[in-house]
Every structure is written in structure tokens, then in C-alpha cells.
Write an enzyme that holds these catalytic residues in place. Structure first.
Site, PDB file in Angstrom:
ATOM      1  CG  ASP A  70      -1.753   1.185   1.415  1.00 33.00           C
ATOM      2  OD1 ASP A  70      -1.480   2.228   0.773  1.00 33.00           O
ATOM      3  OD2 ASP A  70      -2.710   1.110   2.204  1.00 33.00           O
ATOM      4  CB  VAL A  71       1.936   3.639  -2.673  1.00 33.07           C
ATOM      5  CG1 VAL A  71       2.370   2.597  -3.689  1.00 33.07           C
ATOM      6  CG2 VAL A  71       0.599   4.276  -3.045  1.00 33.07           C
ATOM      7  CG  ASN A  97       0.187   4.061 -12.476  1.00 31.47           C
ATOM      8  OD1 ASN A  97      -0.387   4.864 -13.209  1.00 31.47           O
ATOM      9  ND2 ASN A  97      -0.333   2.870 -12.198  1.00 31.47           N
ATOM     10  CE1 TYR A 169      -7.683  10.578  -9.373  1.00 28.86           C
ATOM     11  CE2 TYR A 169      -8.113  12.460 -10.778  1.00 28.86           C
ATOM     12  CZ  TYR A 169      -7.556  11.214 -10.588  1.00 28.86           C
ATOM     13  OH  TYR A 169      -6.856  10.623 -11.608  1.00 28.86           O
ATOM     14  CE  LYS A 173      -3.994  11.551  -9.900  1.00 31.99           C
ATOM     15  NZ  LYS A 173      -2.900  10.552 -10.015  1.00 31.99           N
TER      16      LYS A 173
END
Ligand code: BGC
Length: 271
Positions: A70-71, A97, A169, A173
């Protein structure tokens, strides 16, 4: 090695791609394999998908390993880097990614939805980029690439296009954008190149609702001047270029792979 215009070879290089069990990550892992790289294939839930990517890479004659992590968890990321380096010797390319969406109108968005998206999409990229830099420096400059190492951050057109119903989101980003640029500025003198790709609507599981039906796809195409939904390979080819010495003088750049989505298509014939 002197960079030339002739090759997009990654021969002799090792890559780690996070979120590589499906979608854009899978396409990048396979493209890197086709270009000669060994690949560590990160996943968090879809072990079967990751294993299938690994098998395809091995069929090409590459070394490949599937690594669950889990990053957003520091311990997971550290262990993933140790295992990737153990299996492949070092890393020359790291693609940050892994990402997800937890969509909700602002007044209904829970703190958990907010925190999950920021943790995976932004903190996850920080943790993986940090792991990459540590390994590039530990290994030192000898190697098959002109760069000490390459980091590719997968952002989104929503690093600049506001997106109603997706505040978490879009914020994640937008954060990736300045994280990437700052890392590029900080690391350029050490020959570590850091770039981003900003995909538009690419046909993957994350946005299946936007293209699954004819009606949905027609509505989506109004936002894409190019006239088609993107495919994972569209992004993978850009990633291959950014990972290769063909882009040796490129750092801090965001490459939009979006069929023109970020070009305010609503203004075509208007304004
Ligand atoms: C999102 C997709 C969306 C696309 C274009 C991507 O970053 O993950 O769900 O279709 O942006 O809006």
C-alpha cells in the site's frame, strides 16, 4: 552513455511501477519490458492481475517480480523497495502510478474519503519518489542510463482542470504537480530526472462509468477534441520516452496525454 535519437531502449535497466496490476500501470510495465527492462510490478489487492503481468514479462525474457504494498504506508513502501532491489539488483526507473478515486459532492465527502485519496495519490508518490532517490544515490552513477535515475509521476488533467464532485482527487493531483516540479528542481544537478504524465480519459477500470455505455461515451467524447477515448498504451508510449535517454534533457515537465482534453474544448465555436 551518450544519448542518441535512435533508441528507446531500456536494456539493462530495472523499473518499479506502482499500481501495475491493471490499467495504465500494467501497460507501462509491459512497455518497459518490451524495451528491455526488468520490472517490479506493485499491486495492493489484485495479486492475480499482478502475477499475470509478471508472467508476461518473464515470457519476454525479463526478470519480474510482483510486490504487494500500500503506497500510502511508509513500512510497506520501504519493504517494497528492499524486495525490488533484492530481486533486480537496483532500480533506474520508478513510476509513481498507483492512484484511486473516492468521489462525492463536497458537502457529503467524508474525512475518510478525503484522507484516503490524499494518502494514496499524493503521500504515496512522495514515499515512492523518496525511496527512488535513496536507491539511485546508493547505487551511484555507473549504469546503462545517462541519468542517475528517472522518476515519472502519473498525474491527471485534473492537476489543472477543476472537477466538481472530485475535490479530493483534483487536490491530490494538483499537489503531485508541485511535488514533481520541486523534486525536479532539487534533483536535477544530481542527474535525477523527474517528470509527470497527465492522462485524460483513458479506458481503464477507474473511469469505467464514463465509457461503459454508448450514452456515457458520447458525453465523454464531447470533452475530447481528438475524438476517441485514450488507451493505456497511449500513456505507456509517453512513459517509455520519459524513462529513456531520448528525453535526457527533459526534467520537471508534465506531458499531457489527453487527446486535447485540457484545451478547454467547450470553447470550440464559442466564447
Ligand atoms: C480520472 C478519470 C477521468 C479522467 C478525465 C482521470 O484522472 O481518473 O476518472 O475520466 O481523469 O476526466
Amino acid at each position: 552513455m551518450t544519448p542518441t535519437h535512435t533508441s528507446l531502449s531500456l536494456q539493462g535497466q530495472a523499473a518499479l511501477v506502482t499500481g501495475a496490476s491493471s490499467g495504465i500501470g500494467r501497460a507501462m510495465a509491459l512497455a518497459f519490458g518490451h524495451a528491455g527492462a526488468d520490472v517490479a510490478v506493485n499491486f495492493v489487492r489484485d495479486a492475480d492481475g499482478a502475477e499475470a503481468v509478471v508472467q508476461e514479462l518473464r515470457t519476454m525474457g525479463r526478470r519480474a517480480v510482483a510486490l504487494r504494498a500500500d503506497v500510502s504506508r511508509e513500512g510497506d513502501v520501504d519493504a517494497m523497495f528492499q524486495r525490488a532491489i533484492g530481486a533486480l539488483g537496483t532500480l533506474h526507473i520508478v513510476v509513481c502510478n498507483a492512484g484511486l478515486q473516492r468521489d462525492a459532492p463536497l458537502e457529503q465527502m467524508t474525512l475518510e474519503q478525503w484522507n484516503t485519496v490524499i494518502a494514496v495519490n499524493l503521500t504515496g508518490q512522495f514515499l515512492c519518489a523518496r525511496g527512488a532517490v535513496r536507491e539511485f544515490k546508493r547505487r551511484g552513477p555507473q549504469g546503462p542510463s545517462a541519468a542517475l535515475g528517472k522518476i515519472i509521476c502519473i498525474s491527471s488533467v485534473h492537476q489543472q482542470i477543476p472537477w466538481a464532485g472530485h475535490a479530493n482527487y483534483a487536490a491530490s493531483k494538483a499537489g503531485v504537480m508541485l511535488l514533481m516540479q520541486t523534486m525536479a528542481q532539487e534533483l536535477a544537478a544530481e542527474r535525477i530526472r523527474v517528470n509527470a504524465i497527465a492522462p485524460g480519459a483513458i479506458r481503464t477500470p477507474i473511469n469505467a462509468d464514463a465509457w461503459r455505455t454508448r450514452e456515457a461515451e458520447d458525453a465523454l467524447l464531447k470533452l475530447i477534441p481528438h475524438g476517441r477515448v485514450g488507451e493505456p498504451d497511449d500513456v505507456a508510449r509517453a512513459a517509455l520516452w520519459l524513462a529513456s535517454d531520448a528525453s535526457d534533457y527533459v526534467t520537471g515537465a508534465t506531458l499531457f496525454v489527453d487527446g486535447g482534453m485540457a484545451l478547454y474544448p467547450a470553447f470550440i465555436g464559442g466564447g
